[in-house]
Design an enzyme around this catalytic site. Structure first.
Site, PDB file in Angstrom:
ATOM      1  N   GLY A 116      -0.272   0.044  -5.040  1.00 46.94           N
ATOM      2  CA  GLY A 116      -1.597  -0.528  -4.834  1.00 46.94           C
ATOM      3  C   GLY A 116      -2.577  -0.025  -5.859  1.00 46.94           C
ATOM      4  O   GLY A 116      -2.687   1.182  -6.066  1.00 46.94           O
ATOM      5  N   ASN A 152       0.206   1.382   5.758  1.00 43.92           N
ATOM      6  CA  ASN A 152       0.971   0.526   4.851  1.00 43.92           C
ATOM      7  C   ASN A 152       1.641  -0.545   5.700  1.00 43.92           C
ATOM      8  O   ASN A 152       2.412  -0.229   6.595  1.00 43.92           O
ATOM      9  CB  ASN A 152       2.019   1.343   4.096  1.00 43.92           C
ATOM     10  CG  ASN A 152       3.014   0.489   3.339  1.00 43.92           C
ATOM     11  OD1 ASN A 152       4.183   0.843   3.220  1.00 43.92           O
ATOM     12  ND2 ASN A 152       2.578  -0.640   2.818  1.00 43.92           N
ATOM     13  N   GLY A 153       1.356  -1.809   5.412  1.00 45.25           N
ATOM     14  CA  GLY A 153       1.979  -2.882   6.158  1.00 45.25           C
ATOM     15  C   GLY A 153       0.973  -3.943   6.557  1.00 45.25           C
ATOM     16  O   GLY A 153      -0.138  -4.018   6.015  1.00 45.25           O
ATOM     17  N   CYS A 163       0.856  -1.180   0.000  1.00 46.12           N
ATOM     18  CA  CYS A 163       0.000   0.000   0.000  1.00 46.12           C
ATOM     19  C   CYS A 163       0.894   1.233   0.000  1.00 46.12           C
ATOM     20  O   CYS A 163       2.094   1.150   0.258  1.00 46.12           O
ATOM     21  CB  CYS A 163      -0.907   0.032   1.227  1.00 46.12           C
ATOM     22  SG  CYS A 163      -2.048  -1.358   1.345  1.00 46.12           S
TER      23      CYS A 163
END
Length: 507
Positions: free
Chosen positions: A53, A127-128, A27
């Protein structure tokens, strides 16, 4: 799992081949504070981060009359078409582009996730991937929390809302003590922009400045796109608060051995980005040079699989003195969708995405450079494309070690038994993909591209997908797959015991 038996030509152009034979994008996040063009700048920054993404995009903006957001499935340009961007106004904004590493691809899982409490408005872009999200979610549900999505980001929102802290930054810091995994978080409140990076620095996050306003992004390419000046990387375990009187930085976790994801450099990040002091293009080119020196191949031309392997291929060609050619052309006008074509049309999908240049490869011994092999399906088709175009030999060189273990920190990969390098020798893979020869880099050679030559356990990078040595415990996976060997070995713990183990915050 096939969505249709008879997809349209548009649907055939999906990114299936990348899902089949690449770790799929994570992302991208962005945030900006006190800029009169915050929504417009966030839009262009998300366009720059689109490679991270393509399933969903969204934006949250704080205006004088409260927080407003818009999000949807598809590319940034589609989500904000038909004047949707013009409906957002304000000087503070965050944005997100998403690939569903955790949770299905539904509008409920699109980000930013927005919540309102009796004290604050809050929007979160993440993000992650959290490795203890399932345990935390069960504990929260047992205490009465109701979830609207299957995203692990919503777990973070619930932890913040239930912290009991009056100040939002204190609530965020409290929640960060419970989560484990890879994360770069950007959060928007009524009057603050808050960001945090996981204690190992697994996911990237950078700070920039534009016209006196501060901004945050997953990659420096987003800063450069909007004309912002790069200031620094957010440090692992750092929590920063941007407000009207400036930036406040604090640590929510003690410094740990840095473990930046090497696949950011190998494949994910744009080549014009700088991450933790390394330029992505320069690293990839160095990988190609090391490949040529340690794993040479006799050939007439060197070709890279577009686009992520072009830099490595140029480095291989330069070091080997073999001419670099554009023997594969990528159709940049084929949009990505989420519909998987039927099995019999997969080859057509690859041909629509990539085409071999017969006039370049006909009668040539080709050295083909790629960044990774996951299942082996796409590279097999690419090798066949080159042979059909007249290549007499195809020698495959991979600018990373064999990909043997799934990632649990924000990259969507197959299970270990689906990874071809986990179940086949290099010689077997070579036969499977139809190449004349195949060689990978070693982990030690990979680290040389970063000028690191010490013991691998001290390397400032996460190489778990190659080595199986994960920097954190994997509590959700341990419970799901105990005894299967799916998750590799666990070598460290990042946080306190999980929420469910503690019995809730009040325990």
């Amino acid at each position: 799992m096939l969505s249709k038996d008879c997809p349209t030509a548009w649907e055939i152009s999906s990114n299936l081949e990348e899902k089949a034979d690449r770790p799929v994008e994570e992302c991208g996040v962005f945030g900006i504070f006190q800029h009169e063009k915050a929504p417009e700048l966030t839009y262009f920054a998300l366009i720059a981060l689109q490679h991270r993404g393509q399933e969903a995009a969204g934006m949250a903006v704080m205006s004088v009359d409260g927080m407003h957001s818009h999000k949807g499935l598809g590319l940034v340009s589609d989500v904000f078409a038909n004047g949707k961007l013009l409906e957002l106004s304000g000087v503070n904004a965050i944005g997100h582009v998403r690939y569903s590493t955790a949770g299905e691809n539904t509008i409920q899982n699109a980000q930013p996730i927005t919540v309102a409490t009796h004290r604050h408005h809050l929007a979160i872009a993440h993000n992650g991937n959290l490795v203890n999200a399932r345990q935390l979610r069960i504990g929260l549900e047992l205490e009465g929390s109701l979830f609207q999505s299957t995203s692990d980001t919503e777990v973070i929102a619930h932890l913040i809302a239930r912290s009991g802290e009056e100040e939002m930054v204190s609530a965020v810091e409290s929640a960060l003590q419970d989560i484990s995994g890879g994360f770069a978080l950007v959060m928007l409140t009524d009057d603050q922009l808050i960001a945090a990076r996981d204690p190992f620095g697994l996911r990237p996050l950078v700070l920039g400045e534009l016209d006196g306003s501060y901004c945050l992004a997953s990659e420096t390419c987003a800063l450069e796109t909007i004309g912002a000046r790069y200031l620094r990387d957010i440090e692992p375990g750092e929590l920063i608060t941007i407000q009207s009187d400036g930036i406040i930085s604090r640590r929510f976790a003690e410094p740990r051995q840095r473990r930046m994801c090497t696949f950011e450099y190998i494949y994910f990040a744009r080549p014009d980005s700088d991450i933790d002091g390394y330029n992505v293009h320069a690293v990839r080119k160095k990988l190609g040079k090391i490949l040529a020196e340690r794993h040479p191949a006799d050939g007439d031309i060197v070709i890279g699989v577009p686009d992520s392997s072009i830099s490595a291929a140029s480095g291989f060609a330069e070091a080997s003195k073999i001419p670099f050619e554009m023997g594969l052309i990528k159709n940049k006008y084929i949009a990505r969708t989420f519909i998987q074509p039927s099995q019999e049309l997969r080859d057509m999908g690859v041909r629509m995405k990539l085409n071999a240049v017969r006039g370049i490869v006909d009668g040539k011994r080709v050295v083909l450079i790629d960044d990774s092999i996951v299942r082996g399906t796409t590279i097999r088709r690419i090798v066949q494309l080159l042979r059909n175009a007249g290549a007499t030999e195809v020698h495959l060189r991979i600018s990373s070690p064999p990909y043997k273990n799934p990632c649990h920190y924000g990259i969507d990969t197959a299970t270990r038994r689906q990874l071809i390098a986990a179940t086949h020798s290099v010689e077997e893979i070579c036969r499977e993909v139809g190449a004349d020869s195949l060689e990978y880099m070693t982990v030690e050679e990979l680290m040389e591209a970063f000028q690191f030559t010490g013991p691998q356990e001290h390397a400032p990078f996460c190489n778990a997908c190659f080595t199986g040595r994960y920097p954190t415990d994997l509590p959700d996976q341990e419970k799901d797959k105990a005894g299967t060997g799916e998750t590799g070995s666990f070598v460290a713990t990042t946080t306190r015991p999980s929420y469910i183990e503690k019995g809730g915050r009040g325990a």
